[in-house]
Each structure stands twice: as C-alpha cells, then as structure tokens.
Design a protein around this motif. Structure first.
Motif, short mmCIF file in Angstrom:
data_model
loop_
_atom_site.label_atom_id
_atom_site.label_comp_id
_atom_site.label_asym_id
_atom_site.label_seq_id
_atom_site.Cartn_x
_atom_site.Cartn_y
_atom_site.Cartn_z
N ASN A 38 -4.89 7.65 4.30
CA ASN A 38 -5.26 7.42 5.40
C ASN A 38 -3.62 6.64 5.20
OD1 ASN A 38 -5.71 4.30 6.41
ND2 ASN A 38 -6.48 5.59 7.83
N VAL A 39 -3.29 5.81 6.43
CA VAL A 39 -1.85 5.08 6.27
C VAL A 39 -2.68 3.56 6.22
CG1 VAL A 39 -0.12 4.25 7.63
CG2 VAL A 39 -0.28 7.01 7.66
N PRO A 40 -1.84 2.96 4.66
CA PRO A 40 -2.39 1.57 4.45
C PRO A 40 -1.81 0.74 5.56
CG PRO A 40 -1.12 1.61 2.90
CD PRO A 40 -1.13 4.00 3.74
N THR A 41 -2.23 -0.52 6.11
CA THR A 41 -1.08 -1.52 6.24
C THR A 41 0.06 -2.52 5.44
OG1 THR A 41 -1.34 -4.06 7.26
CG2 THR A 41 -2.90 -3.15 6.16
N LEU A 42 0.22 -2.32 6.30
CA LEU A 42 2.25 -2.81 5.23
C LEU A 42 2.28 -4.10 4.84
CD1 LEU A 42 5.45 -0.84 6.38
CD2 LEU A 42 3.35 -0.91 4.23
N LEU A 43 1.68 -4.98 5.95
CA LEU A 43 0.63 -6.23 6.58
C LEU A 43 0.71 -7.27 5.11
CD1 LEU A 43 -0.32 -6.92 10.05
CD2 LEU A 43 2.85 -7.32 9.22
N ASN A 44 1.55 -8.31 4.37
CA ASN A 44 0.68 -8.55 3.47
C ASN A 44 0.62 -7.60 1.79
OD1 ASN A 44 0.38 -10.97 4.39
ND2 ASN A 44 -1.74 -10.63 4.85
N ALA A 45 1.93 -6.54 1.97
CA ALA A 45 1.97 -5.31 0.78
C ALA A 45 2.50 -5.79 -0.30
CB ALA A 45 2.11 -4.11 1.24
N ALA A 46 3.03 -7.15 0.48
CA ALA A 46 4.32 -7.49 -1.16
C ALA A 46 2.81 -8.25 -1.47
CB ALA A 46 5.26 -8.47 -0.87
N LEU A 47 1.77 -8.75 -1.46
CA LEU A 47 0.93 -9.59 -2.58
C LEU A 47 0.08 -8.79 -3.01
CD1 LEU A 47 0.74 -12.22 0.31
CD2 LEU A 47 2.39 -12.62 -0.65
N GLN A 48 0.45 -7.57 -3.82
CA GLN A 48 -0.24 -7.16 -4.79
C GLN A 48 0.58 -6.30 -5.59
OE1 GLN A 48 -1.86 -3.63 -2.29
NE2 GLN A 48 -0.58 -4.28 -0.87
N SER A 49 -0.41 -6.45 -6.71
CA SER A 49 0.56 -5.21 -7.66
C SER A 49 0.20 -3.81 -7.70
CB SER A 49 0.62 -5.62 -9.21
OG SER A 49 -0.57 -6.07 -9.09
N ASN A 50 0.96 -2.88 -7.70
CA ASN A 50 0.96 -1.45 -7.62
C ASN A 50 0.28 -1.25 -6.56
OD1 ASN A 50 0.32 -2.07 -10.11
ND2 ASN A 50 0.46 -0.08 -10.64
N TYR A 51 0.96 0.28 -5.75
CA TYR A 51 1.44 0.40 -4.25
C TYR A 51 0.73 1.99 -4.31
CZ TYR A 51 3.13 -3.47 -4.26
OH TYR A 51 3.90 -5.28 -4.66
N PHE A 52 0.53 2.43 -2.93
CA PHE A 52 -0.50 3.39 -2.68
C PHE A 52 -2.46 3.53 -3.17
CE2 PHE A 52 3.61 5.83 -3.08
CZ PHE A 52 4.09 6.24 -1.99
N TYR A 53 -2.76 4.35 -2.85
CA TYR A 53 -3.85 4.07 -3.12
C TYR A 53 -4.66 4.19 -4.51
CZ TYR A 53 -6.00 3.50 2.23
OH TYR A 53 -6.17 2.94 3.01
N ASP A 54 -3.92 4.78 -4.94
CA ASP A 54 -4.39 5.67 -6.40
C ASP A 54 -2.98 5.02 -7.43
OD1 ASP A 54 -1.30 6.50 -6.07
OD2 ASP A 54 -1.82 8.67 -6.30
N MET A 55 -2.45 3.68 -7.01
CA MET A 55 -2.82 2.64 -7.49
C MET A 55 -1.02 3.36 -8.40
SD MET A 55 -4.24 -0.13 -7.94
CE MET A 55 -4.21 -1.10 -9.34
N ARG A 56 -0.08 4.28 -8.27
CA ARG A 56 0.98 4.80 -8.61
C ARG A 56 2.22 4.02 -8.24
NH1 ARG A 56 0.22 7.94 -4.38
NH2 ARG A 56 1.87 9.00 -3.15
N ALA A 57 2.83 3.60 -8.02
CA ALA A 57 3.95 2.75 -7.61
C ALA A 57 3.43 1.22 -7.99
CB ALA A 57 4.54 2.76 -5.85
N LEU A 58 4.67 1.28 -9.41
CA LEU A 58 4.35 -0.40 -9.51
C LEU A 58 4.99 -1.34 -9.10
CD1 LEU A 58 5.56 0.42 -13.60
CD2 LEU A 58 3.77 -0.09 -12.27
#
Length: 545
Positions: free
Chosen positions: A297-317
């Motif tokens: 599923n496509v996640p929201t980009l709103l407030n995406a900066a307020l977290q570490s690691n990206y994608f549902y599987d956390m693969r991007a730093l």
C-alpha cells in the motif's frame, strides 16, 4: 512464596525504578534497556548497509518479569523468575557503578528532567511498560516525585514549578484507575505546565550548553509546541537541510512524469494531495503492467520526515535514499538518474531552479544527490501538526468535543493504541527523544475472505532476524480519515474494520497462529460506543487547511 507477595515485591521494584528513570534513561540508555526494556527480542548491531551484522538480543528486566507473574503467577516458572531477578540486581549494580564516577552537568540534568515529563505523557500514563499490572498512575507519581526532589536544588519551594509538580502528583494519586484516568486533563492542566516550567528554568542556567541534533527540539517547552519537531533531523547532514528554493524545485520535480522511465508516472501519481498524499488504492499497479499490483500500500507523505527509516520494511535510512529507491524501482517508476539529470540540464527553467537551490554547485555539477535532496526537501516541507487535537493541547479547550475527548482517553488507555502510535506524532517514533522508529508484528490477513496470514515478511526481508518476521514500520495515523485503505497490504477499507481487528487481538483473534506477534493477543473488550469514540478522536487528527 504466594502470588500476592511476589506481586507486591514486583510493584515496589517498579516504583523504585521510576525514581531514577529520569537519570538512567538519559545518561545510561543501554543499561536502562536491561532494567526495563521491551519484553520482545530486539536487534543489536543492526546496519542496513550490511544486514549480516544484525542479531537478535533476548529481552530482560521488569517487563519480562511482569509476564511471569501476570495475569497469573505460575510457580513452575520460579527458577526462570529468579534468574530474571538476578539479572535485574546485577544490572542495577552496574548502573549504580556508572553514576558513582560520572559528574552530571546542570543543563543535562534539567534536560533529562524535562524528557522524563515527556516520557510520562507519551508512555507512562498509557501502560506502555506495565501493560499487565497497569500501575501507571502510581508509577508516574513516583517519577514526578523524584523530579521534584532534584528540581528543588535549582529553585525555591515557593515557585510555581514545584507547586505544579505537587498538584500533578496529587491528581495522579487521587485518580489511580487506569481505565478511568482523564489523560487529556492531566496533560493540559498539569504536565504541560511542568515541562514549560523546566524549560524556563533551563534558560536561567549560566555557562555553555551543548546543542545537539534531535528531532524533538532541545528548547521545546511542551510536546505540542508548534515548532517542537525538526523535519531536518534525519537528513543526511547539514548540507542537505531544507531551504525554500529546494522545496520549490522539489515540488516541480514531484509533479513531473518525465522522471519515470515511461514518462507516464510522477511522484504525485501515487501521492495525491487531495488524499493526504496517498492514492486511495489497496495497492497501485506496476508501471509497465496495470494488471499487476505493487507489493504494498502507498503510505502518506504528510509528516514523513518525522520518523527514522522509510518504507514499510524500514529499508531506507533517509528520505533521499527513499526517493532514489522509488525512482530506480523497476515496477514503481523505472527511472534513471542519469536520464533525469540530462533532462533537467536541458531545461532552462530547471537549470535556474537548480542554481538557486544549490548555489555552491557550478554549471554541469548537478547530480543525483541534488535531485534526491530537492525531492526530499519538498517531502520535509509537508510536515503539518495543526489539527484540532493540536489546538486543544495548545490551550483551546473548545477544539475537541466531549466524544472526541473520550476517544482520546480510550486511545491512550483501554484501547492501547498509544503504546504503538506515540503522541503527539501518532507514529512509531519512540518518545521521548523520537530517534528510533518502531516496528510491530500484527498478524495482518491477506484478505477479508479468510484468516490466512499475509505472506509479506516485511522487515525480516531486510534484517534477517527471525523475531522480525511479518514486522512492519508503525505508520502515522494523522490524517487517516483520508488515507484508506489501511495496513501495509490495504486489506481494510474502513476504520471500523481496523478497530475490530485490534479489538479482537490482531491476527490471534482471527485464528492466525504467529509465535512472534508483538500486538497483545488479548481482546480489548471495547464496546461499539467506545470504538466509535476512538474513531471520532482519530478523525480530529486531520490537518486544518
């Protein structure tokens, strides 16, 4: 030894821990994990650039002990319990030895005290670390009492700060019932005043203070300040920080389908502003084959900066890593950075925007880093913490209805939502420093038709540690009324379906046997009225404008 005596000793130990939690968690976080870490295996030495370095570390400490004696004390596990208690004693001795020869700077003591208030707000009153004993209010009062003792060295007994601390402790002591506790009142009338008082005290300290990068800004007075969180905290470094010119360039790139290999898909094709930067689909389609669906599923980009690691599987730093991953992904955009650079270099408008965004770069020096950073800067500009909930926490008592406030108190208490979706971001960024993003194993089904576990193994595919099979990053639930369908596979179409899934104990409630499910398997026993109240509150998290 009978059950009552064992539990009494355990609860007393937890209260003693809360008396020094402010110092232990701030100055000796690793040791504190051994005393009161989560009762699930965690990753140590995890390096996503080399996942082979990752290994699981068995849990220990008070939360592990709690599971041995609640809901029932099984005397057959006595030896295991004794072993855990011995670990607790040994690690407490290590902690005492650590503080015996470590002088503590005044500014750090006050910073630690303020973070403990934030910890109480986001974790302490939610049952996060005592989910079975639920002695949250007494433990929070013990933590505040300790803070009051140390702050008395920095201010006199007549100050408003100490009086606010006394009032907060009285409120906690008079309202010990976990399910009935009014968390909205406690936060707005007591806890926020205390953290503001500590922040003001910090400003009076003489001498230098070290400034450091943390997503929760060091000078935040409350968790709900309009600028409490720094969207640039997880950027690759100072050279990548957001500027207005980079945001302008990134926005143009975001809507440009020429970035894809087919010239038919832009970032905005799957992240639509009218749907809180999602697409309204369970799963979008392969760029080359509309009949074939993407993996998640496509996640929201709103407030995406307020977290570490990206994608549902956390693969991007970083967001920059995520941008490059999506552009190069053969099924998502199938683009080429080399082709993109040639394209923008040949366009007068783009050349001008790149020159403004990266003035230190000469003609012909624009590369993939600049393209990715511009797009990431635009995503960072999508940080919005301006919902009616935020207004309420900032002092507007009329911003939330009675039903929404009931929903908030359920969300933070009986419904146990806040033990994963931490306030005020309502994602998996771990309070009170908000540095690490958490994952969760829920046991999500593949479809509504049956109770078969979705085969996607999530974070395990990246990290290779068995306890993380079927684990996925905890997303934000801000703006969730616009981001259906839900879950990593888009299996649920409505919030009512999501609430029912959690109310029944996740995958376990569907008959899915998953030994590493981290979501508690017990039913929440929420009534229909309570579920409706929680959903009403969640809808109050939608951005205003």
């Amino acid at each position: 030894m009978d059950t009552q005596a064992v539990r009494h000793a355990f609860l007393r130990s937890r209260l003693l821990f809360k008396e020094f939690e402010w110092a232990a968690a701030y100055f000796a976080a690793d040791l504190t994990e051994r005393l009161n870490g989560p009762p699930v295996q965690e990753i140590e030495n995890a390096d996503l650039l080399d996942p082979s370095l990752a290994r699981g570390v068995d849990p220990m400490g008070l939360q592990v002990i709690e599971e041995w004696i609640y809901p029932e004390y099984d005397t057959a596990g006595k030896n295991e319990l004794i072993r855990e208690v011995q670990y607790l004693i040994t690690n407490t001795e290590y902690l005492a030895a650590y503080f015996a020869d470590h002088p503590l700077a005044d500014w750090r003591i006050l910073d630690a005290a303020k973070l403990e208030v934030f910890r109480i707000i986001a974790l302490g009153i939610t049952g996060f670390d005592n989910g079975l004993s639920l002695n949250s209010m007494e433990e929070s009062a013990a933590a505040l009492k300790s803070i009051r003792g140390l702050l008395s060295y920095y201010t006199n007994k007549e100050t408003a700060l100490l009086k606010d601390l006394d009032a907060a402790m009285v409120y906690l002591q008079r309202h010990p019932d976990f399910a009935a506790f009014d968390r909205a009142t406690f936060i707005t009338r007591f806890a926020n005043k205390i953290s503001i008082g500590i922040a003001q005290l910090e400003q009076t300290l003489p001498g230098p203070q070290i400034r450091y990068n943390r997503m929760l800004r060091q000078n935040a007075s409350t968790l709900f300040d309009t600028d409490a969180f720094n969207p640039d905290a997880f950027s690759p470094g100072p050279a990548f920080r957001t500027t207005a010119s980079r945001v302008q360039l990134g926005e143009k790139l975001f809507y440009d389908a020429a970035l894809s290999g087919t010239g038919t898909r832009s970032c905005a094709s799957c992240h639509r502003p009218d749907l809180a930067f999602t697409d309204g689909l369970g799963k979008n389609s392969d760029i080359h084959n509309p009949a074939r669906l993407l993996k998640r599923n496509v996640p929201t980009l709103l407030n995406a900066a307020l977290q570490s690691n990206y994608f549902y599987d956390m693969r991007a730093l970083t967001l920059e890593d995520q941008v490059q991953d999506v552009i190069h992904n053969k099924t998502e955009m199938d683009g080429s950075m080399d082709a993109i650079i040639k394209y923008v270099a040949a366009d007068t408008s783009y050349r001008s925007l790149f020159q403004k965004a990266f003035p230190e770069k000469g003609a012909g020096e624009i590369g993939s880093n600049e393209v990715a950073n511009a797009l990431a800067s635009y995503i960072r500009s999508l940080t919005r913490l301006n919902s009616r909930f935020d207004e309420y926490m900032r002092g507007n008592e009329q911003a939330l209805s009675t039903r929404e406030l009931k929903g908030f108190n359920l969300f933070m208490g009986k419904a146990k939502c806040a033990t994963c979706h931490f306030i005020p971001l309502f994602n998996g960024s771990m309070p009170p420093k908000y540095v690490v993003s958490e994952t969760e194993v829920l046991g999500v089904p593949a479809s509504l038709a049956d109770s078969t576990l979705d085969p996607d193994q999530g974070y395990y595919e990246v990290i290779g540690v068995d306890s993380y099979k079927y684990a996925f990053k905890i997303p934000t639930i801000r703006n969730i009324s616009k981001t259906a369908p839900y879950m990593h596979n888009g299996v649920y179409q409505t919030l009512d379906q999501v609430m029912e899934f959690y109310n029944n104990g996740g995958g376990a409630g569907l008959g899915i046997h998953l030994s590493n499910q981290t979501l508690p398997e017990e039913k929440l026993h929420l009534t229909d009225t309570e579920k409706e109240a929680v959903i009403a509150f969640i809808k109050s998290l939608e951005n205003k404008g």
